[in-house]
Write an enzyme that holds these catalytic residues in place. Structure first.
Site, PDB file in Angstrom:
ATOM      1  N   ASP A  30       1.447  -0.656  -8.232  1.00 36.96           N
ATOM      2  CA  ASP A  30       0.256  -0.640  -9.096  1.00 36.96           C
ATOM      3  C   ASP A  30       0.080  -1.936  -9.883  1.00 36.96           C
ATOM      4  O   ASP A  30      -0.931  -2.119 -10.560  1.00 36.96           O
ATOM      5  CB  ASP A  30       0.343   0.531 -10.086  1.00 36.96           C
ATOM      6  CG  ASP A  30       0.160   1.866  -9.374  1.00 36.96           C
ATOM      7  OD1 ASP A  30      -0.387   1.879  -8.259  1.00 36.96           O
ATOM      8  OD2 ASP A  30       0.579   2.891  -9.940  1.00 36.96           O
ATOM      9  N   SER A  46       2.103   8.570 -14.418  1.00 38.90           N
ATOM     10  CA  SER A  46       2.763   9.420 -13.413  1.00 38.90           C
ATOM     11  C   SER A  46       3.552  10.544 -14.086  1.00 38.90           C
ATOM     12  O   SER A  46       3.507  11.696 -13.652  1.00 38.90           O
ATOM     13  CB  SER A  46       3.728   8.584 -12.562  1.00 38.90           C
ATOM     14  OG  SER A  46       3.021   7.641 -11.809  1.00 38.90           O
ATOM     15  N   LYS A  98      -6.134   1.968  -2.726  1.00 37.97           N
ATOM     16  CA  LYS A  98      -5.960   2.404  -4.114  1.00 37.97           C
ATOM     17  C   LYS A  98      -7.341   2.723  -4.709  1.00 37.97           C
ATOM     18  O   LYS A  98      -8.289   2.958  -3.976  1.00 37.97           O
ATOM     19  CB  LYS A  98      -5.229   1.321  -4.904  1.00 37.97           C
ATOM     20  CG  LYS A  98      -3.792   1.105  -4.438  1.00 37.97           C
ATOM     21  CD  LYS A  98      -2.949   2.334  -4.704  1.00 37.97           C
ATOM     22  CE  LYS A  98      -1.548   2.189  -4.187  1.00 37.97           C
ATOM     23  NZ  LYS A  98      -0.813   3.451  -4.177  1.00 37.97           N
ATOM     24  N   GLN A 108       3.026   9.880  -3.969  1.00 35.82           N
ATOM     25  CA  GLN A 108       2.084  11.004  -4.078  1.00 35.82           C
ATOM     26  C   GLN A 108       2.280  11.975  -2.918  1.00 35.82           C
ATOM     27  O   GLN A 108       2.280  13.186  -3.115  1.00 35.82           O
ATOM     28  CB  GLN A 108       0.645  10.490  -4.113  1.00 35.82           C
ATOM     29  CG  GLN A 108       0.355   9.709  -5.389  1.00 35.82           C
ATOM     30  CD  GLN A 108      -1.068   9.200  -5.457  1.00 35.82           C
ATOM     31  OE1 GLN A 108      -1.845   9.359  -4.530  1.00 35.82           O
ATOM     32  NE2 GLN A 108      -1.408   8.590  -6.575  1.00 35.82           N
ATOM     33  N   SER A 112       4.868   6.502  -0.099  1.00 34.45           N
ATOM     34  CA  SER A 112       3.915   7.070  -1.048  1.00 34.45           C
ATOM     35  C   SER A 112       4.571   8.173  -1.869  1.00 34.45           C
ATOM     36  O   SER A 112       4.942   9.215  -1.343  1.00 34.45           O
ATOM     37  CB  SER A 112       2.699   7.648  -0.319  1.00 34.45           C
ATOM     38  OG  SER A 112       1.963   8.467  -1.207  1.00 34.45           O
ATOM     39  N   ARG A 135      -7.704  -3.250  -3.374  1.00 35.18           N
ATOM     40  CA  ARG A 135      -7.255  -4.216  -4.393  1.00 35.18           C
ATOM     41  C   ARG A 135      -6.957  -5.596  -3.813  1.00 35.18           C
ATOM     42  O   ARG A 135      -6.927  -6.578  -4.568  1.00 35.18           O
ATOM     43  CB  ARG A 135      -6.030  -3.659  -5.139  1.00 35.18           C
ATOM     44  CG  ARG A 135      -6.426  -2.530  -6.061  1.00 35.18           C
ATOM     45  CD  ARG A 135      -5.288  -1.985  -6.875  1.00 35.18           C
ATOM     46  NE  ARG A 135      -5.810  -1.073  -7.889  1.00 35.18           N
ATOM     47  CZ  ARG A 135      -5.088  -0.166  -8.529  1.00 35.18           C
ATOM     48  NH1 ARG A 135      -3.798  -0.043  -8.272  1.00 35.18           N
ATOM     49  NH2 ARG A 135      -5.648   0.609  -9.427  1.00 35.18           N
TER      50      ARG A 135
HETATM   51  C1  S3P Z   1       1.637   7.499  -8.076  1.00 37.13           C
HETATM   52  C2  S3P Z   1       2.009   6.955  -6.871  1.00 37.13           C
HETATM   53  C3  S3P Z   1       1.415   5.723  -6.316  1.00 37.13           C
HETATM   54  C4  S3P Z   1       0.667   4.930  -7.390  1.00 37.13           C
HETATM   55  C5  S3P Z   1      -0.201   5.814  -8.240  1.00 37.13           C
HETATM   56  C6  S3P Z   1       0.635   6.872  -8.938  1.00 37.13           C
HETATM   57  C7  S3P Z   1       2.282   8.742  -8.527  1.00 37.13           C
HETATM   58  O1  S3P Z   1       0.490   6.072  -5.310  1.00 37.13           O
HETATM   59  O2  S3P Z   1      -0.113   3.937  -6.791  1.00 37.13           O
HETATM   60  O3  S3P Z   1      -0.884   5.058  -9.213  1.00 37.13           O
HETATM   61  O4  S3P Z   1       2.147   9.102  -9.711  1.00 37.13           O
HETATM   62  O5  S3P Z   1       2.950   9.380  -7.714  1.00 37.13           O
HETATM   63  P1  S3P Z   1       0.929   6.221  -3.769  1.00 37.13           P
HETATM   64  O6  S3P Z   1       1.814   7.363  -3.641  1.00 37.13           O
HETATM   65  O7  S3P Z   1      -0.375   6.414  -3.039  1.00 37.13           O
HETATM   66  O8  S3P Z   1       1.585   4.908  -3.420  1.00 37.13           O
END
Ligand code: S3P
Length: 433
Positions: free
Chosen positions: A316, A23, A343, A170, A168, A347
């Site tokens: 994760d 990340s 994911k 992301q 989330s 999973r």
């Molecule tokens: C991440 C956020 C998570 C995680 C992913 C990396 C990030 O996803 O599962 O491996 O770097 O912001 P989500 O935002 O979909 O939960």
């Protein structure tokens, strides 16, 4: 590497560093590219996902020198200095690249196309398209709301107040990045705290970001100033060893320089509740992120009801947490984890299927799993092209009654290319073909 054979072993030992945080590596390239001045990065994750982000910014005209393993020099072009890529931007398996980039691209004067591999083109993108559209962005996807994403440039973005329907990081990060280009304030409320690396790194680059409880906001129109970034080791990669040493008698390993930001340490809290022997040593702060060496020794794990407030903080790590549960005494219940179904694979299904093939009493539920710990037998399981499923089953083989064969393990390269080497070095009994 097509298959991994994982056989029982006697004990794990060693002191080593797992690769850089995925990340943080993505964000270092993104913000370094958008900053003014030269950003130096050390500890960068040289794996497919983060390298996909790097290639995208190079394709948009950013000069990035790869100085040596894990060391980058990024010649930032400023928030308004990116150029249109000649080709579609291909991000492989990386959901983080696609979702965060869509926020940045929505604010550019040029059109872009984002594509990914087979798995990524099945993952939900409406979660970013809908709020970006509310901001005034124009993003076209398939009818199912999946990629390729066509992002029209030259739109004027407006800040919004947005209540995220799911936890989330992301989505939150996508909107914060679009918010850099928006008029006024972009304010995002999250239903559960998620990883906050974007907020921390933006502040490191001199950009004001406000966090009040579960609400994060920033005003558009500022600028980013280059800085140095030391990427800590990824707790998501360390997690495989936390479980491995816990379930393997006579084990004592220390994982060095691991990022222990409190929005990422759910796996430690869950394992501690299960009775694991984990100690954080030399806690320090490096570039705004908490880092520690983590010592883990063998222990008897017990089944627990995993508190739902830890789910987003360990999102994760569930594939390998399910393995811990299979080796624990008693029942483990995971609820509130429906995000696991979208994911790199589903999973919940992939782990339940694999565990059942190994003779474990594991029942998938809509939002989690119920696992009764007991003997884990040898057998053949599918990684379903998901790196973390592959590595989780490699851990399962450490104390199984026979050999576990894991099919289609190429994807380990997306986050942890030297997994087999590092794991073998500390005592795993692996054979990769
Ligand atoms: C991440 C956020 C998570 C995680 C992913 C990396 C990030 O996803 O599962 O491996 O770097 O912001 P989500 O935002 O979909 O939960």
């Amino acid at each position: 590497m097509n298959t991994i054979l994982s056989s029982p072993t006697q004990g794990l030992s060693g002191k080593f560093r797992v690769p850089g945080d995925k990340s943080i590596s993505h964000r270092a390239v993104m913000l370094g590219s958008l900053a003014e001045g030269v950003t130096e990065v050390t500890g960068f994750l040289e794996a497919e996902d983060a390298l996909a982000t790097l290639a995208c910014f190079q394709a948009m005209g950013v000069k990035i020198d790869r100085l040596s393993e894990g060391r980058l020099r990024i010649y930032g072009v400023g928030l308004h200095g990116l150029k249109a890529s000649e080709n579609a931007l291909y991000v492989g398996n990386s959901g983080t690249s696609m979702r965060l980039l869509s926020g940045i691209l929505a604010g550019q004067p040029f059109d872009s196309v984002l594509t990914g591999d087979n798995s990524l083109t099945k993952r939900p993108m409406r979660r970013v398209i809908d709020p970006l559209t509310l901001m005034g962005a124009v993003v076209n996807s398939s009818d199912k709301g999946t990629s390729p994403l066509e992002i029209k440039g030259g739109q004027s973005l407006e800040g919004i107040q947005y209540q995220m329907p799911m936890g989330s990081a992301q989505v939150k990060s996508c909107l914060l990045l679009a918010g850099l280009y928006a008029n006024g304030t972009t304010e995002i409320s999250e239903p559960a705290v998620t990883r906050d690396h974007t907020e921390r790194m933006l502040r490191g680059f001199g950009y004001a970001v406000k966090t009040e409880g579960n609400v994060v906001s920033l005003r558009g129109g500022g600028k980013l100033e280059a800085m140095s970034i030391d990427v800590p080791a990824d707790i998501s990669s360390a997690a495989f060893f936390l479980v491995a040493a816990s379930i393997t008698p006579n084990s004592d390993i220390t994982l060095e320089h691991v990022g222990v930001n409190r929005t990422r340490t759910g796996v430690i809290d869950i394992l501690l509740k299960m009775g694991a022997d984990i100690q954080l040593q030399n806690e320090r702060t490096v570039g705004g992120e908490k880092v520690a060496d983590i010592r883990v020794r063998s222990s008897q794990l017990n089944g627990i009801d995993v508190p739902e407030n830890l789910v987003a903080l360990a999102i994760d790590e569930f594939p390998v947490i399910f393995i811990a549960a299979a080796y624990a005494k008693g029942k483990t219940r995971v609820t509130g984890a429906e995000e696991l179904r979208v994911k790199e694979s589903d999973r919940i299904q992939a782990m339940a299927d694999g565990l059942q093939r190994l003779g474990v009493d594991a029942q998938a539920t809509i939002d989690g799993m119920i696992i009764n710990g007991g003997p884990v037998y040898g057998g053949e399981v599918e990684s379903v092209d998901d790196h973390r499923i592959a590595m989780a089953f490699a851990v399962a083989g450490l104390q199984a009654e026979g050999v576990i064969k894991i099919n289609n393990c190429e994807n380990v390269g997306t986050s942890f290319p030297n997994f087999v080497a590092l794991a073998s070095q500390c005592g795993f009994n692996l054979n990769a073909k």
